[in-house]
Enzyme design. Structure first.
Site, PDB file in Angstrom:
ATOM      1  N   ARG A   1      -5.394 -12.358  18.360  1.00 50.00           N
ATOM      2  CA  ARG A   1      -6.709 -12.724  18.889  1.00 50.00           C
ATOM      3  C   ARG A   1      -7.478 -11.472  19.293  1.00 50.00           C
ATOM      4  O   ARG A   1      -7.178 -10.838  20.300  1.00 50.00           O
ATOM      5  CB  ARG A   1      -6.564 -13.662  20.088  1.00 50.00           C
ATOM      6  CG  ARG A   1      -7.919 -14.014  20.721  1.00 50.00           C
ATOM      7  CD  ARG A   1      -7.889 -15.260  21.577  1.00 50.00           C
ATOM      8  NE  ARG A   1      -7.155 -15.105  22.821  1.00 50.00           N
ATOM      9  CZ  ARG A   1      -7.217 -15.979  23.840  1.00 50.00           C
ATOM     10  NH1 ARG A   1      -7.981 -17.072  23.727  1.00 50.00           N
ATOM     11  NH2 ARG A   1      -6.508 -15.788  24.921  1.00 50.00           N
TER      12      ARG A   1
ATOM     13  N   ASP B   1      -5.541 -15.876  33.646  1.00 43.16           N
ATOM     14  CA  ASP B   1      -6.084 -14.830  32.788  1.00 43.16           C
ATOM     15  C   ASP B   1      -7.577 -14.733  33.047  1.00 43.16           C
ATOM     16  O   ASP B   1      -8.084 -15.290  34.025  1.00 43.16           O
ATOM     17  CB  ASP B   1      -5.751 -15.079  31.315  1.00 43.16           C
ATOM     18  CG  ASP B   1      -6.403 -16.343  30.757  1.00 43.16           C
ATOM     19  OD1 ASP B   1      -7.246 -16.952  31.444  1.00 43.16           O
ATOM     20  OD2 ASP B   1      -6.068 -16.712  29.617  1.00 43.16           O
TER      21      ASP B   1
END
Length: 539
Positions: free
Chosen positions: A169, A458
């Site tokens: 990603r 996150d």
């Protein structure tokens, strides 16, 4: 500076970051030339699409509301087209593990027993220069099975025999890479795209090697906001395949539907990427953040309650996921579920037991609703999620053939944020401050995935924390205890939180409080805390 002129000129790339051990292998002359070509060909389109994001935000501020596009109705009504689907090694995605790309976490993910590893250079990675290039080195070595790690305590980490398929990603379109500058012939410089740097370095070094090993160059695409942004990625993929000489369609992309505008363009996003697309993912935490960000100043109907009350079973989240599964399966694409934030604590059996039950229930719901796979953030949760998907899939690699009848999801369903019996509490305010500051402090030290109070946090969950604070202040929200949430009130909570914070040598809490106050208490709402933090502290 004159960025508009950059694309028509040959230009050159400057490496302004420090060169550490083995960085020259990743930042080779040939790889830098590939990055230069990506910039020359795609910088202008990227810049224009980012400007369109700003225009859309101004439209919403003026009272505009999202709806399904009339200009692309023909795409939605054409039942003939399908996406490319799984590439080699992506046929079974029932459990995917996510995590950053430092060497220890790379080995742990590769040994986790998951079918796929989402190698995250985005929300789970603090984009320090050492993390950006160090992560590329980890991936380069892992693909070639030439990676090991010895921890400070002497513990050795090596790869096992069976390893998952890697899906990398890269950073979203909005992020720059400050350590790589593009200079045109007039001497004007601009930072290169973080997306293209992450994609370009990984693809250039590993695409052919992955194909030789029976896999392929596969990517998760983050923060996409429109089918035009998906079209840009498709153009990048086509260019890149031709540049290195691999077959068209070798790349596979899975798009995270984690922004509210993308939820209204799922089918169009699949269509634009159909030659390279494997599926969509329900990026739940960023999706919640995107809703808050889009409608932050649009009145009480768009004010969300404490994060703990925004579950996947509330109406607007159920509408979003039902539409995603339906859309994917109608077009032959995989529908991948989201990540439950609960994680086990090996030192606390009670916490672990609760985490396992929460994750089990979450994955049972996803598998029963038609998802073809799901995410976990910890190796201990792989067998828990696997059991739930095994119970539904059995020996089948997916359930794409489960084409549901149209859900009838409307724009009103996607935008109806009403949650029965919900509220904002003093505890919710404090939790957002506590999590926001602690995560930012971790991020500033270069750790982008942080276990906080037995949840994996996150950048997405930190964005929820700070954006809710901003919205509650500017919406004059009152807690269920009767306290109006003001800047002064939140400042007092920050002071109280910091008085109880456990400090340690080298911590970054002063900087973290500074950044949190800018993104949560500032008069202007900053679109991403990560861009502000990058500009202030990480360059």
């Amino acid at each position: 500076m004159a960025p508009a002129s950059l694309d028509s000129l040959p230009g050159k790339v400057h490496i302004t970051g420090a060169m550490s051990e083995r960085f020259d292998e990743i930042l080779s002359d040939e790889a830098i030339e590939f990055l230069r070509e990506l910039h020359v060909n795609f910088h202008t389109t990227r810049r224009d699409l980012l400007a369109q994001r700003h225009e859309r935000r101004e439209w919403i501020h003026g009272g505009g509301r999202f709806d399904f596009l009339t200009t692309t109705s023909a795409v939605r009504h054409d039942s003939a087209w399908r996406v490319a689907g799984a590439g080699p090694g992506l046929e079974d995605r029932r459990v995917e593990i996510t995590g950053p790309t430092d060497r220890k976490m790379t080995i742990n993910a590769m040994n986790s027993g998951a079918r796929v590893w989402l190698a995250d250079q985005e929300d789970a990675t603090s984009p320090t220069w050492s993390n950006v290039i160090g992560g590329q080195i980890s991936l380069y070595d892992a693909i070639r099975r030439n990676i090991d790690y010895v921890a400070p305590d002497g513990r050795a980490y090596i790869l096992g025999e069976d390893t998952p398929t890697i899906v990398m990603r890269p950073r979203g379109w909005h992020l720059d890479e400050a350590h790589l500058d593009f200079e045109n012939s007039s001497g004007d410089c601009v930072a290169m795209s973080g997306s293209l740097v992450d994609f370009g370095l990984y693809f250039f070094h590993n695409a052919k090697e992955l194909i030789t090993r029976g896999r392929g160059p596969y990517f998760y695409l983050a923060k996409t906001e429109s089918h035009l942004e998906a079209r840009l990625w498709n153009d990048v993929f086509t260019f890149a395949e031709d540049y290195v000489g691999i077959a068209p369609g070798s790349i596979r992309a899975t798009v995270l539907i984690e922004t509210i505008p993308a939820a209204f363009e799922m089918e169009e996003i699949l269509f634009e990427l159909r030659e390279h697309c494997a599926g969509l993912n329900a990026g739940r935490w960023d999706y919640i953040f995107s809703i808050i960000k889009a409608f932050r100043d649009q009145g009480d109907e768009f004010v969300l309650p404490d994060r703990s009350q925004i579950t996947m079973t509330v109406p607007f989240m159920r509408a979003y996921t039902a539409l995603l599964v339906e859309t994917c399966h109608r077009r032959g694409a995989y529908a991948i579920g989201g990540m439950s934030a609960f994680i086990p604590n090996r030192r606390d059996p009670d916490v672990t037991s609760r985490a396992i039950e929460q994750v089990r229930a979450d994955k049972r719901r996803e598998s029963s609703e038609g998802f073809d796979g799901t995410w976990v953030a910890h190796p201990d949760l792989v067998p828990i999620a696997m059991a739930e998907f095994d119970a539904v899939l059995e020996s089948r690699p997916h359930q794409i053939d489960r084409v549901t009848t149209p859900s009838g999801t409307t724009a009103k369903d996607l935008l109806n944020l009403k949650i029965e019996n919900s509220f904002v509490s003093a505890s919710g305010v404090r939790t957002n401050v506590w999590v926001g500051i602690r995560y930012i402090e971790s991020w500033l030290r270069g750790v982008g995935a942080a276990a906080i109070d037995n949840l994996m946090e996150d950048a997405a969950t930190a964005e929820i924390s700070r954006s809710q604070i901003w919205q509650w202040i500017h919406s004059a929200t009152t807690t269920n205890e009767g306290e109006r949430i003001t800047e002064a009130y939140v400042s007092s909570v920050i002071t109280s939180v910091m008085e109880q914070m456990e400090r340690f040598p080298g911590d970054r809490f002063e900087d973290a409080v500074n950044l949190f106050e800018q993104v949560a208490l500032g008069e202007a709402f900053l679109p991403f805390l990560t861009t502000a933090g990058y500009e202030l502290f990480l360059q």
